[in-house]
Design an enzyme around this catalytic site. Structure first.
Site, short mmCIF file in Angstrom:
data_model
loop_
_atom_site.label_atom_id
_atom_site.label_comp_id
_atom_site.label_asym_id
_atom_site.label_seq_id
_atom_site.Cartn_x
_atom_site.Cartn_y
_atom_site.Cartn_z
N ASP A 88 -67.12 159.51 41.39
CA ASP A 88 -67.89 158.26 41.31
C ASP A 88 -68.69 158.04 42.59
O ASP A 88 -68.69 156.94 43.15
CB ASP A 88 -66.96 157.08 41.04
CG ASP A 88 -67.69 155.87 40.45
OD1 ASP A 88 -68.80 156.05 39.92
OD2 ASP A 88 -67.15 154.77 40.51
N GLY B 201 -67.02 141.02 46.73
CA GLY B 201 -67.66 141.65 45.57
C GLY B 201 -66.71 141.70 44.40
O GLY B 201 -65.51 141.42 44.52
N PHE C 93 -62.92 146.79 37.97
CA PHE C 93 -61.53 146.94 38.41
C PHE C 93 -60.92 145.62 38.84
O PHE C 93 -59.72 145.44 38.82
CB PHE C 93 -61.48 147.90 39.60
CG PHE C 93 -62.32 147.44 40.77
CD1 PHE C 93 -61.82 146.55 41.69
CD2 PHE C 93 -63.62 147.90 40.92
CE1 PHE C 93 -62.59 146.10 42.75
CE2 PHE C 93 -64.40 147.46 41.98
CZ PHE C 93 -63.89 146.56 42.89
N LYS D 215 -58.56 144.85 47.91
CA LYS D 215 -58.94 145.03 46.52
C LYS D 215 -57.81 144.51 45.63
O LYS D 215 -56.66 144.95 45.74
CB LYS D 215 -59.21 146.49 46.19
CG LYS D 215 -59.60 146.72 44.73
CD LYS D 215 -59.62 148.19 44.35
CE LYS D 215 -60.79 148.93 44.91
NZ LYS D 215 -60.90 150.30 44.37
#
Length: 367
Positions: free
Chosen positions: A167, A48, A52, A69
């Site tokens: 969030d 994905g 960021f 990430k």
């Protein structure tokens, strides 16, 4: 706190192999290890992408599946979000929070390593490429609601200092092989010092999930997460997006959509049509009522996550013998003669929701 922790995260060398911070038992990877694990961050491995950066699937030399990430650019903002996420993830240990496996920080690369979640994010099952597969039956949806509530309860009431996520949304709830939920992405999180009820800060988060007092004035508290959780609950049971566009460009949020049906008692109309009626009506009704109370425009009227989790643990809407959950005790509707009395009775007692179910079940003799 960040400075103290990051003495071992940002050393002079670009490659770190030993973490000397005793309070943070992470694995610190080398860049070479993560490049090998993700096939040099190939497009085929990409899970994905967001503002960021990107998340990649990988397999370590030991055979473990991981998610990595990779921050898009090393701006001051990105650096801070990386620092906050590593700091917060190093503090939390809960089965419904995505834990930190490790990280890499060197040169212009900032990489965070997590356990890989094979069932991806909740949003992919509600609105994304897996939505048509119908893998989210009613029981799984309720389990996700319960688990996410427990994770937030931990952040708000057990972690020290308390943590505001800021969030909470469907894309930040990941699902493991058994569809158990893991609340993820702590880049916007705030640590709440002891004795402080709220902070004023720049607005972060996602439209549709933001509490009004936060969106308008930047006033953030644990109640903002409660509001977001209420939106998430409605989204889970209905598979509606938090905000939808109507003809003429008008936008309507999910609370505005659900409210008329709640006031008329049309709870079945709120359920995701893809469930084709295969849901527990009592659980649906009470999940919606809790969600509506969580999304009250006045933060003082919202329950705490301790109250919400206690209610869900007690049955969370399962109708039992001589036990009926009144809509009035969670969501006062216009024209209800007991509205003011019931609203005031929604106390901050951690078990208030459960207790209220007891006196409601006893009938009018207890009033």
């Amino acid at each position: 706190m960040l400075e103290k922790c990051f003495c071992c995260i940002f050393p002079e060398s670009d490659h770190v192999k030993i973490n000397k911070c005793k309070d943070y038992p992470w694995e610190i990877y080398t860049l070479k290890e993560l490049l090998q694990a993700t096939n040099n961050f190939s497009e085929e491995n990409k899970l994905g992408e967001g503002g960021f950066g990107s998340v990649y699937w990988g397999r370590t030399s030991k055979g473990s599946e991981i998610a990595v990430k990779r921050l898009k650019a090393m701006t001051a903002k990105a650096e801070m979000e990386f620092a906050v996420e590593v700091e917060v993830l190093g503090r939390v240990r809960h089965k419904n929070l995505l834990g930190l496996r490790g990280f890499y920080a060197g040169g212009d690369e900032r990489l965070i390593v997590y356990d890989y979640m094979p069932n991806h994010s909740l949003i992919t099952h509600l609105h994304g490429q897996l939505a048509a597969d119908g893998l989210l039956d009613w029981q799984r949806r309720m389990n996700i609601v319960h688990g996410a509530a427990e994770g937030l309860l931990y952040l708000h009431h057990e972690a020290q200092p308390h943590i505001i996520h800021r969030d909470i949304k469907a894309s930040n709830v990941l699902l493991d092989s058994e569809f158990r939920p893991k609340v993820a992405d702590f880049g916007f999180a705030k640590l709440l010092p002891e004795g402080v009820s709220h902070l004023t800060t720049r607005v972060k988060g996602t439209l549709g999930y933001l509490a009004p007092e936060y969106a308008m004035w930047g006033k953030v508290s644990e109640s903002c997460d409660v509001y977001s959780f209420g939106i998430l609950m409605l989204e889970i049971v209905s598979a509606r997006k938090p905000i939808e566009k109507l003809p003429g460009g008008v936008k309507r949020d999910i609370v505005q959509w659900a409210k008329p049906m709640v006031e008329k008692g049309g709870f079945d109309q709120i359920a995701d049509p893809r469930l084709v009626g295969k849901f527990d009506g009592d659980q649906l009704r009470n999940a919606v009522l809790v969600a509506m109370r969580c999304t009250d425009g006045n933060p003082e009227n919202r329950p705490t996550m301790m109250e919400v989790a206690a209610f869900l643990r007690s049955g969370g809407g399962t109708r039992r013998k001589k036990e009926v959950v009144s809509g009035r005790n969670l969501y006062p509707v216009e024209g209800d003669e007991n509205e003011e009395e019931e609203d005031e009775g929604f106390s901050t007692d951690p078990l208030s929701l459960v207790k209220r179910r007891s006196w409601i079940a006893a009938g009018s003799n207890t009033r």
